[in-house]
Design a protein around this motif. Sequence first.
Motif, PDB file in Angstrom:
ATOM      1  N   VAL A   9      -0.446   7.371   3.976  1.00  0.00           N
ATOM      2  CA  VAL A   9      -1.558   6.411   4.676  1.00  0.00           C
ATOM      3  C   VAL A   9      -1.208   5.652   5.517  1.00  0.00           C
ATOM      4  CG1 VAL A   9      -2.372   5.123   2.820  1.00  0.00           C
ATOM      5  CG2 VAL A   9      -3.912   6.312   4.210  1.00  0.00           C
ATOM      6  N   GLU A  10      -0.291   4.448   4.974  1.00  0.00           N
ATOM      7  CA  GLU A  10      -0.067   3.514   5.962  1.00  0.00           C
ATOM      8  C   GLU A  10       0.651   3.970   7.596  1.00  0.00           C
ATOM      9  OE1 GLU A  10       2.154   0.979   3.185  1.00  0.00           O
ATOM     10  OE2 GLU A  10       0.586  -0.036   2.150  1.00  0.00           O
ATOM     11  N   ARG A  11       2.278   5.128   7.253  1.00  0.00           N
ATOM     12  CA  ARG A  11       2.309   5.341   8.496  1.00  0.00           C
ATOM     13  C   ARG A  11       1.281   6.082   9.138  1.00  0.00           C
ATOM     14  NH1 ARG A  11       5.325   1.635   8.951  1.00  0.00           N
ATOM     15  NH2 ARG A  11       5.495   2.797  10.665  1.00  0.00           N
ATOM     16  N   LEU A  12       0.353   6.451   8.147  1.00  0.00           N
ATOM     17  CA  LEU A  12      -0.782   7.621   9.574  1.00  0.00           C
ATOM     18  C   LEU A  12      -1.077   6.964  10.211  1.00  0.00           C
ATOM     19  CD1 LEU A  12      -3.108  10.263   7.857  1.00  0.00           C
ATOM     20  CD2 LEU A  12      -3.643   8.371   9.434  1.00  0.00           C
ATOM     21  N   VAL A  13      -1.763   5.449   9.156  1.00  0.00           N
ATOM     22  CA  VAL A  13      -3.016   4.396  10.642  1.00  0.00           C
ATOM     23  C   VAL A  13      -1.450   4.019  11.461  1.00  0.00           C
ATOM     24  CG1 VAL A  13      -3.785   2.788  10.240  1.00  0.00           C
ATOM     25  CG2 VAL A  13      -4.380   4.136   8.891  1.00  0.00           C
ATOM     26  N   VAL A  14      -0.337   3.341  10.930  1.00  0.00           N
ATOM     27  CA  VAL A  14       0.549   2.192  12.418  1.00  0.00           C
ATOM     28  C   VAL A  14       0.637   3.674  13.228  1.00  0.00           C
ATOM     29  CG1 VAL A  14       2.812   1.916  11.976  1.00  0.00           C
ATOM     30  CG2 VAL A  14       1.541   1.127  10.223  1.00  0.00           C
ATOM     31  N   ASP A  15       1.895   4.782  13.148  1.00  0.00           N
ATOM     32  CA  ASP A  15       1.728   5.609  14.229  1.00  0.00           C
ATOM     33  C   ASP A  15       0.912   6.102  15.190  1.00  0.00           C
ATOM     34  OD1 ASP A  15       4.076   5.534  12.873  1.00  0.00           O
ATOM     35  OD2 ASP A  15       3.892   7.485  13.139  1.00  0.00           O
ATOM     36  N   PHE A  16      -1.001   5.922  14.307  1.00  0.00           N
ATOM     37  CA  PHE A  16      -2.054   6.178  14.932  1.00  0.00           C
ATOM     38  C   PHE A  16      -1.967   4.953  15.842  1.00  0.00           C
ATOM     39  CE2 PHE A  16      -6.526   5.926  16.081  1.00  0.00           C
ATOM     40  CZ  PHE A  16      -6.775   7.774  16.673  1.00  0.00           C
ATOM     41  N   GLY A  38       2.581 -16.322  11.482  1.00  0.00           N
ATOM     42  CA  GLY A  38       0.777 -15.729  11.541  1.00  0.00           C
ATOM     43  C   GLY A  38       0.569 -15.644  13.372  1.00  0.00           C
ATOM     44  N   THR A  39       1.787 -16.458  14.053  1.00  0.00           N
ATOM     45  CA  THR A  39       0.314 -16.755  15.761  1.00  0.00           C
ATOM     46  C   THR A  39       0.936 -15.437  16.574  1.00  0.00           C
ATOM     47  OG1 THR A  39       3.153 -18.096  16.091  1.00  0.00           O
ATOM     48  CG2 THR A  39       1.313 -19.098  15.366  1.00  0.00           C
ATOM     49  N   GLN A  40       1.753 -14.447  15.830  1.00  0.00           N
ATOM     50  CA  GLN A  40       2.453 -13.447  17.319  1.00  0.00           C
ATOM     51  C   GLN A  40       1.159 -12.201  16.833  1.00  0.00           C
ATOM     52  OE1 GLN A  40       3.998 -14.786  14.170  1.00  0.00           O
ATOM     53  NE2 GLN A  40       5.638 -14.507  15.125  1.00  0.00           N
ATOM     54  N   GLN A  41       0.746 -11.601  17.581  1.00  0.00           N
ATOM     55  CA  GLN A  41      -0.282 -10.388  17.930  1.00  0.00           C
ATOM     56  C   GLN A  41       0.190  -9.489  17.076  1.00  0.00           C
ATOM     57  OE1 GLN A  41      -2.222 -11.618  22.282  1.00  0.00           O
ATOM     58  NE2 GLN A  41      -1.408  -9.870  21.595  1.00  0.00           N
ATOM     59  N   VAL A  42      -0.040  -9.506  15.296  1.00  0.00           N
ATOM     60  CA  VAL A  42       0.063  -8.604  14.847  1.00  0.00           C
ATOM     61  C   VAL A  42      -1.268  -7.552  13.962  1.00  0.00           C
ATOM     62  CG1 VAL A  42       1.255  -8.166  12.626  1.00  0.00           C
ATOM     63  CG2 VAL A  42       2.283  -9.369  14.815  1.00  0.00           C
ATOM     64  N   VAL A  43      -0.693  -6.787  13.500  1.00  0.00           N
ATOM     65  CA  VAL A  43      -1.503  -6.205  13.167  1.00  0.00           C
ATOM     66  C   VAL A  43      -1.143  -5.236  11.960  1.00  0.00           C
ATOM     67  CG1 VAL A  43      -3.371  -3.424  12.728  1.00  0.00           C
ATOM     68  CG2 VAL A  43      -3.727  -5.009  14.768  1.00  0.00           C
ATOM     69  N   LEU A  44      -0.915  -5.755  10.421  1.00  0.00           N
ATOM     70  CA  LEU A  44      -0.301  -5.111   9.267  1.00  0.00           C
ATOM     71  C   LEU A  44      -1.387  -4.094   8.453  1.00  0.00           C
ATOM     72  CD1 LEU A  44       0.788  -8.589   8.077  1.00  0.00           C
ATOM     73  CD2 LEU A  44       2.150  -7.142   9.484  1.00  0.00           C
ATOM     74  N   VAL A  45      -0.899  -3.314   8.459  1.00  0.00           N
ATOM     75  CA  VAL A  45      -1.037  -2.219   7.635  1.00  0.00           C
ATOM     76  C   VAL A  45      -1.170  -1.638   6.349  1.00  0.00           C
ATOM     77  CG1 VAL A  45      -1.760  -0.007   7.587  1.00  0.00           C
ATOM     78  CG2 VAL A  45      -1.471  -0.484  10.154  1.00  0.00           C
ATOM     79  N   SER A  46      -1.633  -1.988   5.682  1.00  0.00           N
ATOM     80  CA  SER A  46      -1.578  -1.762   3.720  1.00  0.00           C
ATOM     81  C   SER A  46      -2.424  -0.632   3.337  1.00  0.00           C
ATOM     82  CB  SER A  46      -1.673  -3.121   3.437  1.00  0.00           C
ATOM     83  OG  SER A  46      -0.577  -3.956   3.480  1.00  0.00           O
ATOM     84  N   ARG A  47      -2.039   0.650   2.158  1.00  0.00           N
ATOM     85  CA  ARG A  47      -3.025   0.381   1.546  1.00  0.00           C
ATOM     86  C   ARG A  47      -3.377  -0.567   0.173  1.00  0.00           C
ATOM     87  NH1 ARG A  47      -3.087   6.765  -1.118  1.00  0.00           N
ATOM     88  NH2 ARG A  47      -5.173   6.362  -2.040  1.00  0.00           N
ATOM     89  N   ALA A  48      -4.734  -0.079   0.259  1.00  0.00           N
ATOM     90  CA  ALA A  48      -5.269  -1.410  -0.871  1.00  0.00           C
ATOM     91  C   ALA A  48      -5.809  -0.965  -2.075  1.00  0.00           C
ATOM     92  CB  ALA A  48      -6.112  -2.688   0.020  1.00  0.00           C
ATOM     93  N   GLY A  49      -5.566   0.220  -2.134  1.00  0.00           N
ATOM     94  CA  GLY A  49      -6.637   0.851  -2.774  1.00  0.00           C
ATOM     95  C   GLY A  49      -7.541   2.508  -2.637  1.00  0.00           C
ATOM     96  N   GLY A  50      -8.278   3.139  -3.457  1.00  0.00           N
ATOM     97  CA  GLY A  50      -8.326   3.740  -2.902  1.00  0.00           C
ATOM     98  C   GLY A  50      -8.337   5.578  -4.015  1.00  0.00           C
ATOM     99  N   ALA A  51      -8.405   6.517  -4.262  1.00  0.00           N
ATOM    100  CA  ALA A  51      -8.421   7.552  -6.184  1.00  0.00           C
ATOM    101  C   ALA A  51      -8.213   8.645  -5.002  1.00  0.00           C
ATOM    102  CB  ALA A  51      -9.649   6.831  -6.877  1.00  0.00           C
ATOM    103  N   TRP A  52      -7.647   9.620  -6.021  1.00  0.00           N
ATOM    104  CA  TRP A  52      -7.942  10.951  -5.585  1.00  0.00           C
ATOM    105  C   TRP A  52      -9.159  11.063  -6.240  1.00  0.00           C
ATOM    106  CZ3 TRP A  52      -6.479  14.928  -2.930  1.00  0.00           C
ATOM    107  CH2 TRP A  52      -6.878  16.864  -3.640  1.00  0.00           C
ATOM    108  N   LEU A  53      -9.587  12.327  -5.290  1.00  0.00           N
ATOM    109  CA  LEU A  53     -11.077  12.996  -5.665  1.00  0.00           C
ATOM    110  C   LEU A  53     -11.462  14.700  -6.350  1.00  0.00           C
ATOM    111  CD1 LEU A  53     -13.870  11.240  -3.182  1.00  0.00           C
ATOM    112  CD2 LEU A  53     -13.086  10.741  -6.050  1.00  0.00           C
ATOM    113  N   ASP A  54     -10.399  14.627  -6.770  1.00  0.00           N
ATOM    114  CA  ASP A  54     -10.070  16.492  -7.654  1.00  0.00           C
ATOM    115  C   ASP A  54     -11.344  17.020  -6.501  1.00  0.00           C
ATOM    116  OD1 ASP A  54      -7.991  17.753  -8.668  1.00  0.00           O
ATOM    117  OD2 ASP A  54      -9.099  17.611 -10.335  1.00  0.00           O
ATOM    118  N   ASP A  55     -12.250  17.098  -7.547  1.00  0.00           N
ATOM    119  CA  ASP A  55     -13.568  18.134  -7.364  1.00  0.00           C
ATOM    120  C   ASP A  55     -13.324  17.932  -5.633  1.00  0.00           C
ATOM    121  OD1 ASP A  55     -14.395  15.704  -7.337  1.00  0.00           O
ATOM    122  OD2 ASP A  55     -16.172  16.203  -8.093  1.00  0.00           O
TER     123      ASP A  55
END
Length: 133
Positions: A9-16, A38-55
């Motif tokens: 998901v991190e690469r998905l968002v970064v690539d987009f 911290g002074t450069q124009q940067v967006v850092l993308v990180s998965r911060a959790g979440g869960a699989w919803l099997d149903d």
Amino acid sequence: MATLNFPDVERLVVDFLKNRAEMAQTVVDNRPPAGFDGTQQVVLVSRAGGAWLDDLHLDRPLVDLEVYAADKTVAHGIALAARACVLELVDTHYGGAVVTEVDEADGPRWLPDYNRPAGNRYLATLRLSIRPA
């Protein structure tokens, strides 16, 4: 049961985001660039959790966007642009998976980074719904 193929998901968002005109002057990645203070124009993308919803057969990752710039107003503008772009991920196909929904869990908020005091940081969290391949 078939094996699930979860996309990075991190690469998905970064690539987009990397391919968006709004981010043309901004580094977008899931790792800070070399020499990052911290002074450069940067967006850092990180998965911060979440869960699989099997149903529902959905992965529901939480994704953090950490936005940095030398100027607070610039950082805020980049945060707003990145946020708007990620909300457009619906129906994006990536590695056989598809993004079915994007919800904002926490909009951009000012969050000083005391390890990088010269920078200005905003943090936003979005929740994606992804149907894996």
